[in-house]
Design a protein around this motif. Structure first.
Motif, PDB file in Angstrom:
ATOM      1  N   VAL A   1       0.832  -1.208   0.000  1.00 46.18           N
ATOM      2  CA  VAL A   1       0.000   0.000   0.000  1.00 46.18           C
ATOM      3  C   VAL A   1       0.863   1.253   0.000  1.00 46.18           C
ATOM      4  O   VAL A   1       1.991   1.246   0.494  1.00 46.18           O
ATOM      5  N   THR A   2       0.288   2.281  -0.564  1.00 47.18           N
ATOM      6  CA  THR A   2       0.911   3.595  -0.474  1.00 47.18           C
ATOM      7  C   THR A   2       0.049   4.395   0.487  1.00 47.18           C
ATOM      8  O   THR A   2      -1.169   4.419   0.347  1.00 47.18           O
ATOM      9  N   ILE A   3       0.702   4.976   1.450  1.00 51.52           N
ATOM     10  CA  ILE A   3      -0.037   5.745   2.454  1.00 51.52           C
ATOM     11  C   ILE A   3       0.316   7.210   2.284  1.00 51.52           C
ATOM     12  O   ILE A   3       1.473   7.549   2.001  1.00 51.52           O
ATOM     13  N   ASP A   4      -0.699   8.046   2.431  1.00 55.55           N
ATOM     14  CA  ASP A   4      -0.473   9.486   2.288  1.00 55.55           C
ATOM     15  C   ASP A   4       0.621   9.956   3.230  1.00 55.55           C
ATOM     16  O   ASP A   4       0.662   9.575   4.394  1.00 55.55           O
ATOM     17  N   GLY A   5       1.474  10.761   2.706  1.00 53.80           N
ATOM     18  CA  GLY A   5       2.533  11.332   3.521  1.00 53.80           C
ATOM     19  C   GLY A   5       3.698  10.401   3.741  1.00 53.80           C
ATOM     20  O   GLY A   5       4.604  10.674   4.507  1.00 53.80           O
ATOM     21  N   ASP A   6       3.690   9.254   3.087  1.00 53.79           N
ATOM     22  CA  ASP A   6       4.805   8.311   3.213  1.00 53.79           C
ATOM     23  C   ASP A   6       5.299   7.963   1.821  1.00 53.79           C
ATOM     24  O   ASP A   6       4.532   7.477   0.990  1.00 53.79           O
ATOM     25  N   ALA A   7       6.524   8.244   1.529  1.00 50.99           N
ATOM     26  CA  ALA A   7       7.050   8.024   0.187  1.00 50.99           C
ATOM     27  C   ALA A   7       7.211   6.543  -0.105  1.00 50.99           C
ATOM     28  O   ALA A   7       7.065   6.088  -1.233  1.00 50.99           O
ATOM     29  N   GLU A   8       7.510   5.764   0.915  1.00 51.30           N
ATOM     30  CA  GLU A   8       7.784   4.339   0.726  1.00 51.30           C
ATOM     31  C   GLU A   8       6.484   3.541   0.721  1.00 51.30           C
ATOM     32  O   GLU A   8       5.551   3.849   1.463  1.00 51.30           O
ATOM     33  N   THR A   9       6.431   2.515  -0.112  1.00 48.16           N
ATOM     34  CA  THR A   9       5.261   1.628  -0.053  1.00 48.16           C
ATOM     35  C   THR A   9       5.472   0.648   1.089  1.00 48.16           C
ATOM     36  O   THR A   9       6.601   0.273   1.401  1.00 48.16           O
ATOM     37  N   GLN A  10       4.371   0.245   1.680  1.00 45.23           N
ATOM     38  CA  GLN A  10       4.436  -0.723   2.790  1.00 45.23           C
ATOM     39  C   GLN A  10       3.965  -2.074   2.311  1.00 45.23           C
ATOM     40  O   GLN A  10       2.958  -2.164   1.603  1.00 45.23           O
ATOM     41  N   ILE A  11       4.663  -3.120   2.720  1.00 47.02           N
ATOM     42  CA  ILE A  11       4.219  -4.460   2.358  1.00 47.02           C
ATOM     43  C   ILE A  11       3.262  -4.952   3.434  1.00 47.02           C
ATOM     44  O   ILE A  11       3.607  -4.978   4.623  1.00 47.02           O
ATOM     45  N   LEU A  12       2.035  -5.284   3.015  1.00 52.78           N
ATOM     46  CA  LEU A  12       1.017  -5.688   3.986  1.00 52.78           C
ATOM     47  C   LEU A  12       0.996  -7.187   4.201  1.00 52.78           C
ATOM     48  O   LEU A  12       0.631  -7.666   5.263  1.00 52.78           O
ATOM     49  N   GLY A  13       1.313  -7.927   3.175  1.00 54.51           N
ATOM     50  CA  GLY A  13       1.250  -9.385   3.330  1.00 54.51           C
ATOM     51  C   GLY A  13       1.380 -10.080   1.995  1.00 54.51           C
ATOM     52  O   GLY A  13       1.596  -9.443   0.962  1.00 54.51           O
ATOM     53  N   GLN A  14       1.238 -11.367   2.051  1.00 57.31           N
ATOM     54  CA  GLN A  14       1.446 -12.197   0.875  1.00 57.31           C
ATOM     55  C   GLN A  14       0.213 -13.081   0.690  1.00 57.31           C
ATOM     56  O   GLN A  14      -0.167 -13.812   1.602  1.00 57.31           O
ATOM     57  N   LEU A  15      -0.419 -12.980  -0.474  1.00 60.15           N
ATOM     58  CA  LEU A  15      -1.554 -13.867  -0.756  1.00 60.15           C
ATOM     59  C   LEU A  15      -1.023 -15.247  -1.113  1.00 60.15           C
ATOM     60  O   LEU A  15       0.048 -15.373  -1.694  1.00 60.15           O
ATOM     61  N   GLU A  16      -1.781 -16.274  -0.761  1.00 62.26           N
ATOM     62  CA  GLU A  16      -1.340 -17.608  -1.159  1.00 62.26           C
ATOM     63  C   GLU A  16      -2.367 -18.271  -2.067  1.00 62.26           C
ATOM     64  O   GLU A  16      -3.533 -17.871  -2.092  1.00 62.26           O
ATOM     65  N   LEU A  17      -1.912 -19.223  -2.819  1.00 64.47           N
ATOM     66  CA  LEU A  17      -2.813 -19.982  -3.681  1.00 64.47           C
ATOM     67  C   LEU A  17      -2.793 -21.440  -3.235  1.00 64.47           C
ATOM     68  O   LEU A  17      -1.816 -21.920  -2.675  1.00 64.47           O
ATOM     69  N   ILE A  18      -3.891 -22.119  -3.497  1.00 61.10           N
ATOM     70  CA  ILE A  18      -4.024 -23.520  -3.116  1.00 61.10           C
ATOM     71  C   ILE A  18      -4.274 -24.320  -4.396  1.00 61.10           C
ATOM     72  O   ILE A  18      -5.086 -23.906  -5.228  1.00 61.10           O
TER      73      ILE A  18
END
Lengths: 245, 261
Positions: B159-176
């Motif tokens: 995600v990109t958050i207002d006021g933060d230049a860096e993107t944040q990694i929220l998590g990893q989706l998995e497949l089955i």
């Protein structure tokens, strides 16, 4: 007089059976790999109902067997990788709990262990009577026209196509399968022709079946009329004879 | 008269065929719907003259027996798990799988279900949920102030958050994935359940060998092909009519016999 009734009856019995077979063909018009059947009929199978001074020869009717039309059914493209059709001679060989079975219905599936099976889970046999196992994770399965099953360029086995010297010995067991007596001569087809992504449809020809159905029902009606006339004849004879006596 | 009941099995089978086709056509616009196919098999055979039986003491055998078939039965209704085409929606939480695999969903009763319908949404708590509000596993919480969510092909959610230049990694989706996808049980609502026939669930990351990749902004459409279904429908209807003809012909024969006297 009785002979007339009996001959009529013998024909009616055969016609009913012919109707049953036609009905089965039509019911299986969309059954993959189904082969149509026809009743073979002969006249005069029994000893003739006449003595030296008796009436002329009589012809009873009886069925003496059943012909199965093993001609190729048309191929229908499905695009499913585990749908296989044989063009030409031979059968897929299945290992069922009841023993070896043959089929032309190549709509196969993979079970949880990766074994190639029929829809109800009977393993499809490869060369040497060994089931074919595919790795479910290793990508798409390719089946060549000679029956070779491969995955990522690795050969997993070759599907055995069995040919019977005398297909007349096959008997149907239902579920699109045939069984053959243990001593029936069989061999493996060395150069089979298997098509991946196709299904062999039923070889029942609907128009032929409908006309044969019409023929049977008309013949049945005319035999019935003949029986009615025979009955009428004997009734009249009794009346006439009764009056003079 | 067997012909009557034989033709009745034929009509029943074609009726089921039409039902399956109707279900496919009804789901032409269902996200990630997989079409089904009814498979038929011939029913029992009655042996009138056993093929191969001895016909005399001299050892001659009956060359062709008489077997009367009793009609048709449904072998299985098979699901064809072909990839549906991807349609672009532009919605950032529409995730389509290109290739093999399913998303894992947590059901309200605590059980697990699998789906390919990736039109997800945000719950009031910011969790990634299906359109029914079921949690997509592993849970991914999107912060309220997030400006834009990015999901790459390997399933990484940023995600990109207002006021933060860096993107944040929220998590990893998995497949089955499953060894036998056709063995999954359809539970409705685009969800599938694991069965003994499907094999155990293999968990993986999108893009890994054997797993598909994720396309953000797309949904997978239904793999029903209208032309194929309509031709199948025509064939089923004609076959139904033919079986009905057999019933009336068999009935005429019976009537003729009944009117003998």
């Amino acid at each position: 007089m009785d002979n007339m009734m009996m001959i009529g009856l013998s024909q009616q019995q055969v016609l009913r059976r012919a109707m049953d077979i036609t009905a089965n063909n039509i019911a299986n018009v969309s059954t993959a790999g189904f082969k149509s059947e026809r009743l073979l009929v002969e006249a005069d199978p029994f000893t003739r109902a006449r003595s030296e001074d008796g009436p002329a020869r009589l012809n009873y009717v009886a069925e003496w067997g059943m012909g199965r039309d093993f001609s190729q059914g048309s191929l229908e493209q499905t695009g499913r990788p585990l749908d296989l059709a044989i063009t030409g001679d031979g059968f897929f060989t299945l290992d069922t709990p009841q023993g070896e079975r043959f089929t032309r219905d190549g709509r196969f599936a993979m079970d949880a262990a990766g074994t190639l099976t029929s829809a109800d889970g009977a393993p499809v046999l490869g060369e040497g009577g060994v089931p074919i196992t595919i790795d479910p994770e290793a990508g798409p399965v390719t089946i060549l026209s000679n029956g070779e099953v491969s995955q990522n360029g690795m050969v997993a086995g070759r599907i055995a196509i069995t040919r019977l010297e005398d297909p007349g010995l096959l008997s149907k067991t239902g579920d699109n399968r045939y069984t053959a007596p243990d001593d029936a001569a069989r061999e493996q087809v060395l150069t089979p022709s298997v098509r991946q992504g196709f299904v062999e449809s039923s070889n029942v020809r609907p128009i032929l079946e409908i006309t044969s159905m019409m023929e049977v029902s008309r013949a049945y009606a005319s035999v019935t009329r003949m029986l009615q006339q025979a009955d009428e004849l004997s009734r009249k004879a009794i009346e006439r004879l009764g009056r003079t006596g | 008269m067997r012909a009557l009941s034989t033709a009745a099995t034929g009509m029943e089978a074609q009726q089921l065929n039409v039902e399956v086709i109707a279900h496919n056509l009804a789901n032409m616009n269902t996200t990630a719907f997989k079409r089904q196919r009814a498979e038929f098999q011939d029913l029992l055979y009655q042996n009138m003259g056993q093929v191969g039986a001895a016909s005399s003491d001299a050892g001659t055998i009956v060359p062709t027996g008489i077997q009367i078939g009793l009609g048709v039965q449904t072998g299985s209704v098979y699901r064809i798990t072909e990839q549906g085409s991807l349609s672009q929606t532009g919605n950032e939480l529409d995730l389509a799988i290109s290739g093999r695999g399913y998303f894992r969903i947590e059901l309200p009763n605590g059980g697990e279900a699998y789906t390919r319908a990736g039109s997800f949404a945000r719950s009031p708590e910011g969790q990634l949920v299906t359109s029914d509000g079921y949690l997509v596993m592993p849970g991914i919480a999107i912060p309220e102030e997030a400006r834009r969510v990015e999901v790459n092909q390997q399933g990484q959610v940023q995600v990109t958050i207002d006021g933060d230049a860096e993107t944040q990694i929220l998590g990893q989706l998995e497949l089955i994935t499953f060894a036998n996808e056709a063995g999954l049980e359809a539970a409705g609502d685009n969800l599938y359940l694991e069965t003994a026939a499907s094999g155990a669930a293999n968990v993986g990351v999108p893009g890994q060998p054997g797993f598909g990749i994720i396309r953000q902004g797309f949904v997978e459409t239904s793999n029903v092909d209208a032309v194929t279904e309509i031709t199948a429908l025509i064939r089923a209807q004609r076959a139904y009519e033919m079986n009905a003809r057999v019933i009336s012909a068999a009935d005429e024969m019976l009537a003729a016999s009944a009117n003998l006297r």
